[in-house]
Design a protein around this motif. Structure first.
Motif, PDB file in Angstrom:
ATOM      1  N   ILE A  70      40.063  39.913  39.841  1.00 24.51           N
ATOM      2  CA  ILE A  70      39.448  39.129  40.910  1.00 24.51           C
ATOM      3  C   ILE A  70      39.424  37.654  40.518  1.00 24.51           C
ATOM      4  CG2 ILE A  70      37.353  38.790  42.287  1.00 24.51           C
ATOM      5  CD1 ILE A  70      38.775  41.517  42.690  1.00 24.51           C
ATOM      6  N   PHE A  71      39.827  36.790  41.465  1.00 22.14           N
ATOM      7  CA  PHE A  71      39.779  35.345  41.265  1.00 22.14           C
ATOM      8  C   PHE A  71      39.378  34.706  42.589  1.00 22.14           C
ATOM      9  CE2 PHE A  71      41.735  31.107  41.407  1.00 22.14           C
ATOM     10  CZ  PHE A  71      41.124  30.546  40.298  1.00 22.14           C
ATOM     11  N   SER A  72      38.422  33.778  42.534  1.00 22.29           N
ATOM     12  CA  SER A  72      37.973  33.097  43.751  1.00 22.29           C
ATOM     13  C   SER A  72      38.320  31.615  43.684  1.00 22.29           C
ATOM     14  CB  SER A  72      36.471  33.250  43.931  1.00 22.29           C
ATOM     15  OG  SER A  72      36.160  34.607  44.154  1.00 22.29           O
ATOM     16  N   CYS A  73      38.705  31.085  44.828  1.00 26.08           N
ATOM     17  CA  CYS A  73      39.038  29.672  44.944  1.00 26.08           C
ATOM     18  C   CYS A  73      38.722  29.232  46.374  1.00 26.08           C
ATOM     19  CB  CYS A  73      40.520  29.461  44.637  1.00 26.08           C
ATOM     20  SG  CYS A  73      41.073  27.750  44.812  1.00 26.08           S
ATOM     21  N   ALA A  74      37.986  28.140  46.496  1.00 31.19           N
ATOM     22  CA  ALA A  74      37.636  27.577  47.802  1.00 31.19           C
ATOM     23  C   ALA A  74      36.961  28.616  48.703  1.00 31.19           C
ATOM     24  CB  ALA A  74      38.868  26.972  48.482  1.00 31.19           C
ATOM     25  N   GLY A  75      36.134  29.467  48.103  1.00 36.46           N
ATOM     26  CA  GLY A  75      35.388  30.448  48.873  1.00 36.46           C
ATOM     27  C   GLY A  75      36.166  31.684  49.279  1.00 36.46           C
TER      28      GLY A  75
ATOM     29  N   THR B 269      38.297  35.111  47.983  1.00 36.30           N
ATOM     30  CA  THR B 269      38.510  36.006  46.850  1.00 36.30           C
ATOM     31  C   THR B 269      39.921  36.557  46.915  1.00 36.30           C
ATOM     32  OG1 THR B 269      36.183  36.601  46.765  1.00 36.30           O
ATOM     33  CG2 THR B 269      37.723  38.120  45.726  1.00 36.30           C
ATOM     34  N   TYR B 270      40.611  36.469  45.780  1.00 34.67           N
ATOM     35  CA  TYR B 270      41.974  36.985  45.658  1.00 34.67           C
ATOM     36  C   TYR B 270      41.983  38.097  44.614  1.00 34.67           C
ATOM     37  CZ  TYR B 270      43.065  32.654  48.080  1.00 34.67           C
ATOM     38  OH  TYR B 270      43.098  31.636  48.991  1.00 34.67           O
ATOM     39  N   HIS B 271      42.931  39.001  44.753  1.00 33.24           N
ATOM     40  CA  HIS B 271      43.098  40.124  43.835  1.00 33.24           C
ATOM     41  C   HIS B 271      44.453  39.936  43.155  1.00 33.24           C
ATOM     42  CE1 HIS B 271      40.260  41.373  46.910  1.00 33.24           C
ATOM     43  NE2 HIS B 271      39.707  42.094  45.956  1.00 33.24           N
ATOM     44  N   LEU B 272      44.439  39.540  41.897  1.00 30.93           N
ATOM     45  CA  LEU B 272      45.669  39.226  41.173  1.00 30.93           C
ATOM     46  C   LEU B 272      46.252  40.483  40.556  1.00 30.93           C
ATOM     47  CD1 LEU B 272      44.491  35.994  39.299  1.00 30.93           C
ATOM     48  CD2 LEU B 272      45.306  36.246  41.662  1.00 30.93           C
TER      49      LEU B 272
ATOM     50  N   TYR C 125      43.307  48.869  52.931  1.00 26.69           N
ATOM     51  CA  TYR C 125      42.243  47.880  53.108  1.00 26.69           C
ATOM     52  C   TYR C 125      42.602  46.917  54.234  1.00 26.69           C
ATOM     53  CZ  TYR C 125      40.295  49.369  48.643  1.00 26.69           C
ATOM     54  OH  TYR C 125      39.735  50.106  47.633  1.00 26.69           O
ATOM     55  N   ASP C 126      41.567  46.288  54.804  1.00 25.70           N
ATOM     56  CA  ASP C 126      41.800  45.272  55.830  1.00 25.70           C
ATOM     57  C   ASP C 126      42.605  44.127  55.246  1.00 25.70           C
ATOM     58  OD1 ASP C 126      40.359  46.704  57.698  1.00 25.70           O
ATOM     59  OD2 ASP C 126      38.487  45.617  57.326  1.00 25.70           O
ATOM     60  N   LYS C 127      43.391  43.496  56.119  1.00 21.24           N
ATOM     61  CA  LYS C 127      44.240  42.389  55.669  1.00 21.24           C
ATOM     62  C   LYS C 127      43.400  41.207  55.201  1.00 21.24           C
ATOM     63  CE  LYS C 127      48.290  43.335  58.457  1.00 21.24           C
ATOM     64  NZ  LYS C 127      49.236  42.809  59.440  1.00 21.24           N
ATOM     65  N   GLY C 128      43.801  40.687  54.047  1.00 18.62           N
ATOM     66  CA  GLY C 128      43.217  39.461  53.516  1.00 18.62           C
ATOM     67  C   GLY C 128      44.297  38.393  53.497  1.00 18.62           C
ATOM     68  N   PRO C 129      43.948  37.200  53.048  1.00 17.43           N
ATOM     69  CA  PRO C 129      44.934  36.117  53.037  1.00 17.43           C
ATOM     70  C   PRO C 129      45.973  36.295  51.937  1.00 17.43           C
ATOM     71  CG  PRO C 129      42.905  35.399  52.007  1.00 17.43           C
ATOM     72  CD  PRO C 129      42.641  36.770  52.556  1.00 17.43           C
ATOM     73  N   ILE C 130      47.171  35.836  52.219  1.00 17.77           N
ATOM     74  CA  ILE C 130      48.218  35.740  51.209  1.00 17.77           C
ATOM     75  C   ILE C 130      48.444  34.248  50.983  1.00 17.77           C
ATOM     76  CG2 ILE C 130      50.635  36.146  50.640  1.00 17.77           C
ATOM     77  CD1 ILE C 130      50.493  38.739  52.203  1.00 17.77           C
ATOM     78  N   PRO C 131      48.005  33.749  49.822  1.00 17.21           N
ATOM     79  CA  PRO C 131      48.108  32.320  49.567  1.00 17.21           C
ATOM     80  C   PRO C 131      49.523  31.909  49.179  1.00 17.21           C
ATOM     81  CG  PRO C 131      47.254  33.394  47.637  1.00 17.21           C
ATOM     82  CD  PRO C 131      47.397  34.462  48.698  1.00 17.21           C
ATOM     83  N   THR C 132      49.765  30.632  49.269  1.00 16.78           N
ATOM     84  CA  THR C 132      51.026  30.056  48.802  1.00 16.78           C
ATOM     85  C   THR C 132      50.728  29.190  47.586  1.00 16.78           C
ATOM     86  OG1 THR C 132      50.779  28.083  50.149  1.00 16.78           O
ATOM     87  CG2 THR C 132      51.921  29.963  51.170  1.00 16.78           C
TER      88      THR C 132
END
Length: 130
Positions: A5-10, A12-15, A70-77
């Motif tokens: 788990i990593f959070s950035c700008a509010g 949460t991402y799953h690495l 799981y529900d869709k979360g963001p995919i960052p660039t």
């Protein structure tokens, strides 16, 4: 193998370092050395690779979550992290990447499965030997 788990700008991402992420990293940066070699250092030269790898691991983590239902979360660039990582978050990001890489390369430890020779078992049953 589990995501880190990593959070950035509010957000949460799953690495996740899986095969797809590893080979994309090799394609982007080359396969010489270790994956973490690209993010070593404190200068600008390591910042862009940190953001790129962070985005790739977050992408794969999100794709796995979706696959698992799981529900869709963001995919960052890469740009997501170039714009949002604060100077104090960069070392945290590198640490999260290192943990995800370690987790990705970790072998599942469990009881070793012993192959059973069924023919030998039958002979042992008939002869009473064990």
């Amino acid at each position: 193998m589990g995501p880190v788990i990593f959070s950035c700008a509010g957000v949460t991402y799953h690495l996740l370092l899986n095969g797809a992420a590893l080979f994309d990293i090799y394609e982007e940066f080359g396969s010489k050395g270790f994956v973490l070699d690209h993010i070593k250092g404190n200068g600008k030269d390591s910042f862009r690779p940190t953001c790129w790898i962070l985005a790739k691991l977050a992408e794969q983590g999100e794709l796995l979550r979706r696959y698992q239902g799981y529900d869709k979360g963001p995919i960052p660039t890469e740009e997501t992290f170039l714009l949002n990582l604060s100077p104090l978050e960069v070392p945290l990001a590198k640490d999260a990447i290192a943990r995800a890489v370690q987790e990705g390369f970790r072998r599942e430890e469990g009881p070793a499965k012993k192959e059973v020779d069924k023919g030998l078992l039958e002979i042992e049953k008939k002869t009473g030997a064990s």
